[in-house]
Design a protein around this motif. Structure first.
Motif, short mmCIF file in Angstrom:
data_model
loop_
_atom_site.label_atom_id
_atom_site.label_comp_id
_atom_site.label_asym_id
_atom_site.label_seq_id
_atom_site.Cartn_x
_atom_site.Cartn_y
_atom_site.Cartn_z
N GLY A 48 -31.73 39.40 -7.55
CA GLY A 48 -31.20 38.05 -7.63
C GLY A 48 -31.74 37.30 -8.83
N HIS A 49 -33.03 37.44 -9.08
CA HIS A 49 -33.64 36.74 -10.21
C HIS A 49 -33.04 37.21 -11.53
CE1 HIS A 49 -36.67 35.04 -12.91
NE2 HIS A 49 -36.64 36.21 -13.50
N ILE A 50 -32.93 38.51 -11.72
CA ILE A 50 -32.42 39.05 -12.98
C ILE A 50 -30.97 38.65 -13.20
CG2 ILE A 50 -31.83 41.17 -14.19
CD1 ILE A 50 -34.81 40.46 -14.23
N LEU A 51 -30.15 38.76 -12.17
CA LEU A 51 -28.75 38.37 -12.31
C LEU A 51 -28.63 36.89 -12.66
CD1 LEU A 51 -27.13 40.33 -9.35
CD2 LEU A 51 -26.85 40.79 -11.79
N ASN A 52 -29.46 36.07 -12.05
CA ASN A 52 -29.44 34.63 -12.32
C ASN A 52 -29.89 34.35 -13.75
OD1 ASN A 52 -29.18 31.82 -11.18
ND2 ASN A 52 -31.30 31.74 -11.87
N GLU A 53 -30.94 35.04 -14.20
CA GLU A 53 -31.45 34.80 -15.54
C GLU A 53 -30.48 35.23 -16.63
OE1 GLU A 53 -35.34 35.83 -18.37
OE2 GLU A 53 -35.29 36.51 -16.29
N LEU A 54 -29.83 36.36 -16.42
CA LEU A 54 -28.97 36.91 -17.47
C LEU A 54 -27.57 36.32 -17.47
CD1 LEU A 54 -29.91 40.70 -17.35
CD2 LEU A 54 -30.61 38.99 -19.03
N GLN A 55 -27.12 35.80 -16.34
CA GLN A 55 -25.72 35.39 -16.25
C GLN A 55 -25.54 33.87 -16.19
OE1 GLN A 55 -23.60 37.53 -13.22
NE2 GLN A 55 -24.43 39.49 -13.84
N GLU A 56 -26.61 33.12 -16.37
CA GLU A 56 -26.49 31.67 -16.40
C GLU A 56 -25.64 31.25 -17.60
OE1 GLU A 56 -27.12 27.88 -14.84
OE2 GLU A 56 -27.87 29.77 -14.04
N VAL A 57 -24.59 30.49 -17.35
CA VAL A 57 -23.65 30.10 -18.40
C VAL A 57 -23.82 28.62 -18.72
CG1 VAL A 57 -21.22 29.89 -19.04
CG2 VAL A 57 -22.01 31.87 -17.73
N VAL A 58 -23.95 28.31 -20.00
CA VAL A 58 -24.01 26.92 -20.47
C VAL A 58 -22.66 26.57 -21.05
CG1 VAL A 58 -25.08 25.32 -22.09
CG2 VAL A 58 -26.49 27.05 -20.93
N GLU A 59 -22.07 25.48 -20.58
CA GLU A 59 -20.71 25.14 -21.01
C GLU A 59 -20.65 24.72 -22.46
OE1 GLU A 59 -17.02 22.14 -19.82
OE2 GLU A 59 -18.93 21.98 -18.78
N ARG A 60 -21.58 23.85 -22.88
CA ARG A 60 -21.54 23.32 -24.25
C ARG A 60 -22.93 23.42 -24.87
NH1 ARG A 60 -18.46 17.61 -23.35
NH2 ARG A 60 -18.77 17.48 -25.61
N PRO A 61 -23.30 24.60 -25.38
CA PRO A 61 -24.67 24.82 -25.88
C PRO A 61 -25.04 23.95 -27.07
CG PRO A 61 -23.23 26.66 -26.46
CD PRO A 61 -22.47 25.81 -25.50
N GLU A 62 -24.05 23.41 -27.77
CA GLU A 62 -24.35 22.59 -28.95
C GLU A 62 -24.85 21.19 -28.58
OE1 GLU A 62 -20.22 21.53 -27.74
OE2 GLU A 62 -21.42 23.38 -27.88
N GLU A 63 -24.64 20.77 -27.33
CA GLU A 63 -25.05 19.44 -26.90
C GLU A 63 -26.56 19.37 -26.67
OE1 GLU A 63 -23.38 16.76 -26.67
OE2 GLU A 63 -21.29 17.40 -26.73
N THR A 64 -27.14 18.21 -26.93
CA THR A 64 -28.56 17.99 -26.66
C THR A 64 -28.78 17.35 -25.30
OG1 THR A 64 -28.47 15.86 -27.81
CG2 THR A 64 -29.14 17.79 -29.10
N ASP A 65 -27.76 16.70 -24.78
CA ASP A 65 -27.84 16.10 -23.44
C ASP A 65 -27.59 17.19 -22.40
OD1 ASP A 65 -26.24 14.80 -21.00
OD2 ASP A 65 -27.62 13.31 -21.82
N GLU A 66 -28.58 17.38 -21.50
CA GLU A 66 -28.50 18.49 -20.55
C GLU A 66 -27.32 18.36 -19.60
OE1 GLU A 66 -31.23 16.81 -21.21
OE2 GLU A 66 -32.73 18.26 -21.93
N VAL A 67 -26.96 17.13 -19.22
CA VAL A 67 -25.83 16.94 -18.32
C VAL A 67 -24.55 17.45 -18.96
CG1 VAL A 67 -24.39 15.21 -17.18
CG2 VAL A 67 -26.88 15.02 -17.07
N LEU A 68 -24.38 17.18 -20.26
CA LEU A 68 -23.20 17.65 -20.97
C LEU A 68 -23.25 19.16 -21.20
CD1 LEU A 68 -22.74 14.81 -23.61
CD2 LEU A 68 -21.48 15.15 -21.48
N ARG A 69 -24.45 19.68 -21.51
CA ARG A 69 -24.59 21.12 -21.76
C ARG A 69 -24.15 21.92 -20.55
NH1 ARG A 69 -29.84 23.48 -23.12
NH2 ARG A 69 -28.58 25.15 -24.03
#
Length: 219
Positions: free
Chosen positions: A153-174
């Motif tokens: 579970g840990h490995i799948l969570n770590e590797l497959q976490e998707v960030v919608e907008r990686p260019e954003e600095t605001d975490e809510v938007l990212r």
């Protein structure tokens, strides 16, 4: 292991090594028997002498990665040894991220006694480690299942976490959390900085603290 080049001997180990290289580079979907034959420098019929089909190749790829996971059955500190195993498994997963799904699913598709020895060896060795530490076989099996259930579970969570907008600095938007009603998901908004900056190594250690301390206290 190195794949055989043109003119060199073709072995099952060389074929699987070439398959692992393809999966590492292009993912499981990039692996075909034709591409594998090209990588080894042979006619596809030569490949079929060592692995009958793609399913056998995928099983073999999981096998050679599992073979790199070793257990010191003589370690007198079972919790310390399980931490070493967990860290080594995570390191293997990060080295071969495209193989993780195979490590989790391929062995389960085969009865335990029909799996390659390299796949079953960590189970036997961890049971040996724990029974030598004084646990019953039943309890040792429970600890193994709890540990690898957590690790998968840990490995799948770590590797497959998707960030919608990686260019954003605001975490809510990212994370795209602005799409969720703030009054319905206030804690996700509050924890956005932690959710956006996932530290896999630290999370592994925290999880192991909870798991192993709990097992040591209750068992």
């Amino acid at each position: 292991m190195r794949a055989a080049g043109r003119g060199g001997p073709v072995t099952r180990a060389a074929v699987l090594s070439a398959a692992l290289a393809i999966v590492d580079r292009d993912g499981v979907e990039g692996l075909s028997m034709r591409r594998l034959a090209e990588a080894v420098g042979r006619d596809p019929m030569v490949i079929y002498r060592h692995v009958p089909n793609k399913a056998a190749v995928l099983d073999g790829v999981a096998e050679i990665v599992f073979a790199q996971l070793s257990v010191d059955v003589k370690d007198s500190d079972w919790t310390a040894q399980l931490r070493v195993i967990a860290r080594d498994f995570r390191a293997l997963a990060l080295e071969h991220p495209h193989v993780v799904a195979l490590l989790v699913t391929r062995p389960l598709a085969t009865p335990l006694g029909q799996r390659p020895p390299a796949v079953v060896r960590p189970l036997e060795d961890i049971l040996t480690l724990l029974t030598q530490a004084g646990f019953s076989g039943e309890t040792a099996l429970h600890i193994y299942r709890a540990l690898f259930g957590f690790l998968y579970g840990h490995i799948l969570n770590e590797l497959q976490e998707v960030v919608e907008r990686p260019e954003e600095t605001d975490e809510v938007l990212r994370l795209g959390l602005h799409r969720l009603p703030v009054n319905e998901f206030p804690l996700l908004r509050e924890l956005a900085p932690l959710l956006a900056h996932y530290d896999g190594a630290a999370e592994l250690e925290r999880g192991l603290d909870i798991l192993l301390n709990g097992l040591a206290a209750t068992l």
